[in-house]
Motif scaffolding. Structure first.
Motif, PDB file in Angstrom:
ATOM      1  N   TYR A 105       1.267  -1.685   0.118  1.00  0.00           N
ATOM      2  CA  TYR A 105       0.237   0.019   0.356  1.00  0.00           C
ATOM      3  C   TYR A 105       0.942   1.321   0.191  1.00  0.00           C
ATOM      4  O   TYR A 105       0.490   2.127  -0.608  1.00  0.00           O
ATOM      5  N   ASP A 106       1.995   1.389   0.612  1.00  0.00           N
ATOM      6  CA  ASP A 106       2.601   2.411   0.822  1.00  0.00           C
ATOM      7  C   ASP A 106       3.724   2.985  -0.205  1.00  0.00           C
ATOM      8  O   ASP A 106       3.596   4.202  -0.572  1.00  0.00           O
ATOM      9  N   LEU A 107       3.627   1.593  -0.756  1.00  0.00           N
ATOM     10  CA  LEU A 107       4.529   1.663  -2.693  1.00  0.00           C
ATOM     11  C   LEU A 107       3.828   2.868  -3.297  1.00  0.00           C
ATOM     12  O   LEU A 107       3.920   3.163  -3.849  1.00  0.00           O
ATOM     13  N   ASP A 114      -8.780   9.156  -4.440  1.00  0.00           N
ATOM     14  CA  ASP A 114      -8.767   7.309  -5.116  1.00  0.00           C
ATOM     15  C   ASP A 114      -9.633   6.031  -4.535  1.00  0.00           C
ATOM     16  O   ASP A 114     -10.788   5.990  -3.181  1.00  0.00           O
ATOM     17  N   CYS A 115     -10.017   5.230  -5.830  1.00  0.00           N
ATOM     18  CA  CYS A 115     -11.137   3.526  -4.930  1.00  0.00           C
ATOM     19  C   CYS A 115     -10.126   2.755  -5.292  1.00  0.00           C
ATOM     20  O   CYS A 115      -8.807   2.703  -6.095  1.00  0.00           O
ATOM     21  N   PHE A 116     -10.092   1.367  -5.017  1.00  0.00           N
ATOM     22  CA  PHE A 116      -9.553   0.112  -5.118  1.00  0.00           C
ATOM     23  C   PHE A 116     -10.831  -0.922  -5.397  1.00  0.00           C
ATOM     24  O   PHE A 116     -11.940  -1.092  -5.210  1.00  0.00           O
ATOM     25  N   VAL A 117     -10.699  -0.961  -6.515  1.00  0.00           N
ATOM     26  CA  VAL A 117     -10.991  -2.775  -6.970  1.00  0.00           C
ATOM     27  C   VAL A 117     -10.074  -3.820  -6.448  1.00  0.00           C
ATOM     28  O   VAL A 117      -8.819  -3.944  -6.691  1.00  0.00           O
ATOM     29  N   ILE A 118     -10.462  -4.673  -5.392  1.00  0.00           N
ATOM     30  CA  ILE A 118      -9.660  -6.041  -5.083  1.00  0.00           C
ATOM     31  C   ILE A 118     -10.577  -7.088  -5.607  1.00  0.00           C
ATOM     32  O   ILE A 118     -11.740  -7.154  -5.630  1.00  0.00           O
ATOM     33  N   LEU A 133      -8.453  -4.362   4.464  1.00  0.00           N
ATOM     34  CA  LEU A 133      -8.655  -3.550   6.295  1.00  0.00           C
ATOM     35  C   LEU A 133      -7.442  -2.166   5.743  1.00  0.00           C
ATOM     36  O   LEU A 133      -7.963  -0.442   6.121  1.00  0.00           O
ATOM     37  N   LEU A 134      -6.922  -2.363   5.237  1.00  0.00           N
ATOM     38  CA  LEU A 134      -6.087  -0.672   5.238  1.00  0.00           C
ATOM     39  C   LEU A 134      -6.406   0.027   4.633  1.00  0.00           C
ATOM     40  O   LEU A 134      -7.095   1.144   4.596  1.00  0.00           O
ATOM     41  N   VAL A 135      -7.367  -0.574   3.298  1.00  0.00           N
ATOM     42  CA  VAL A 135      -7.160   0.914   2.937  1.00  0.00           C
ATOM     43  C   VAL A 135      -8.784   1.373   3.010  1.00  0.00           C
ATOM     44  O   VAL A 135      -8.914   2.074   2.577  1.00  0.00           O
ATOM     45  N   ARG A 136      -9.715   0.303   3.904  1.00  0.00           N
ATOM     46  CA  ARG A 136     -10.816   0.614   4.763  1.00  0.00           C
ATOM     47  C   ARG A 136     -10.524   2.305   5.882  1.00  0.00           C
ATOM     48  O   ARG A 136     -11.092   2.716   5.924  1.00  0.00           O
ATOM     49  N   ARG A 137      -9.419   1.825   6.601  1.00  0.00           N
ATOM     50  CA  ARG A 137      -9.262   1.930   7.217  1.00  0.00           C
ATOM     51  C   ARG A 137      -8.035   3.502   6.807  1.00  0.00           C
ATOM     52  O   ARG A 137      -8.397   5.328   7.065  1.00  0.00           O
ATOM     53  N   PRO A 141     -12.877   4.014  -1.084  1.00  0.00           N
ATOM     54  CA  PRO A 141     -14.231   2.446  -1.303  1.00  0.00           C
ATOM     55  C   PRO A 141     -13.336   1.506  -1.833  1.00  0.00           C
ATOM     56  O   PRO A 141     -12.441   1.886  -2.961  1.00  0.00           O
ATOM     57  N   ILE A 142     -14.263   0.119  -1.249  1.00  0.00           N
ATOM     58  CA  ILE A 142     -13.366  -0.594  -2.061  1.00  0.00           C
ATOM     59  C   ILE A 142     -14.504  -1.659  -2.982  1.00  0.00           C
ATOM     60  O   ILE A 142     -15.951  -1.761  -2.504  1.00  0.00           O
TER      61      ILE A 142
END
Length: 251
Positions: A105-107, A114-118, A133-137, A141-142
């Motif tokens: 995530y940090d990289l 931004d949002c994420f598609v996982i 969990l990191l993305v939510r924190r 949005p996921i």
């Protein structure tokens, strides 16, 4: 005379999977399109992440003809190729290592808009869950692409006991069966994996949906054209300059 090909069931299975997505996932896909469109209209980036074979689905979103330019592909291998980690990290079981999520995530340094598609067919592996969990924190949005049948039938491999579907704003069900392989060969053998086919179809539905939503709003979709057509390099390079943090190139 019967042809060998006539015995093969995958064409029927493939049609059933795609028909099921269209019949049952319309609302989820429309809500996911809204999330992605809002992100792009705010000049945000869609980060696409998957492990194992789900990497193929995430990759389908990024850097391809007809694809959206503001999509950043996130892979565990980035820790090796861009982060200097030991190549031994590329073991196929790395997706079970929760400790990889935070440096990954940090990289990629996501921003607030931004949002994420996982993507994870099982939705249970520790690296995927820790990333979610990191993305939510961090308030992103996921949109999850996962198999409800598989995910709900096996225990989570994350200490929280949660699954990807528990953390997503929108979860799109691939319809893939438990174990993914959909064609029984008898004696406990099965073939005919469906999650990649389903995931790629979902990604293309999302991409078209975002394009149409942007056009409805009077915005030209930032789409790549095939680099194998004449006179497309300049336009694609312009998109990459616009989204420099996704595609770091020389000015």
């Amino acid at each position: 005379m019967n042809h060998f090909f006539d015995r093969l069931r995958y064409p029927t299975v493939a049609h059933e999977i795609l028909d099921r997505i269209v019949a049952t996932q319309r609302d989820a896909i429309e809500r996911a399109v809204s999330v992605l469109t809002d992100t792009i209209r705010r000049d945000g980036v869609v980060h696409a992440f998957g492990t194992g074979h789900a990497r193929l689905v995430a990759h389908e979103m990024a850097g391809r003809a007809g694809g959206l330019a503001p999509v950043n592909l996130v892979r565990i291998s980035d820790l090796v190729t861009r982060g200097g980690a030991d190549p031994g990290l590329l073991d196929p079981l790395a997706e079970r290592d929760a400790s990889l999520a935070e440096p990954l995530y940090d990289l990629h340094r996501p921003r607030a808009e931004d949002c994420f598609v996982i993507v994870s067919n099982s939705g249970i592996n520790a690296a995927v869950m820790e990333m979610a969990l990191l993305v939510r924190r961090h308030g992103h949005p996921i949109v999850a692409i996962t198999s409800t049948a598989h995910s709900t039938s096996v225990p989570s491999r994350h200490p929280s006991g949660q699954r990807l579907v528990d953390l997503a704003e929108v979860a799109i069900d691939t319809g893939a069966p438990r174990g993914d392989a959909a064609i029984s060969l008898g004696d406990g053998l099965a073939t005919g994996a469906t999650s990649s086919l389903a995931g790629i179809a979902i990604v293309q539905l999302l991409t078209e949906g975002v394009c149409r939503a942007l056009l409805d709003a009077g915005v030209t979709p930032p789409l790549y054209r095939s680099m194998n057509l004449p006179d497309t390099d300049a336009g694609n390079a312009g998109l990459e300059r616009r989204y420099r943090r996704v595609h770091p190139i020389e000015a």
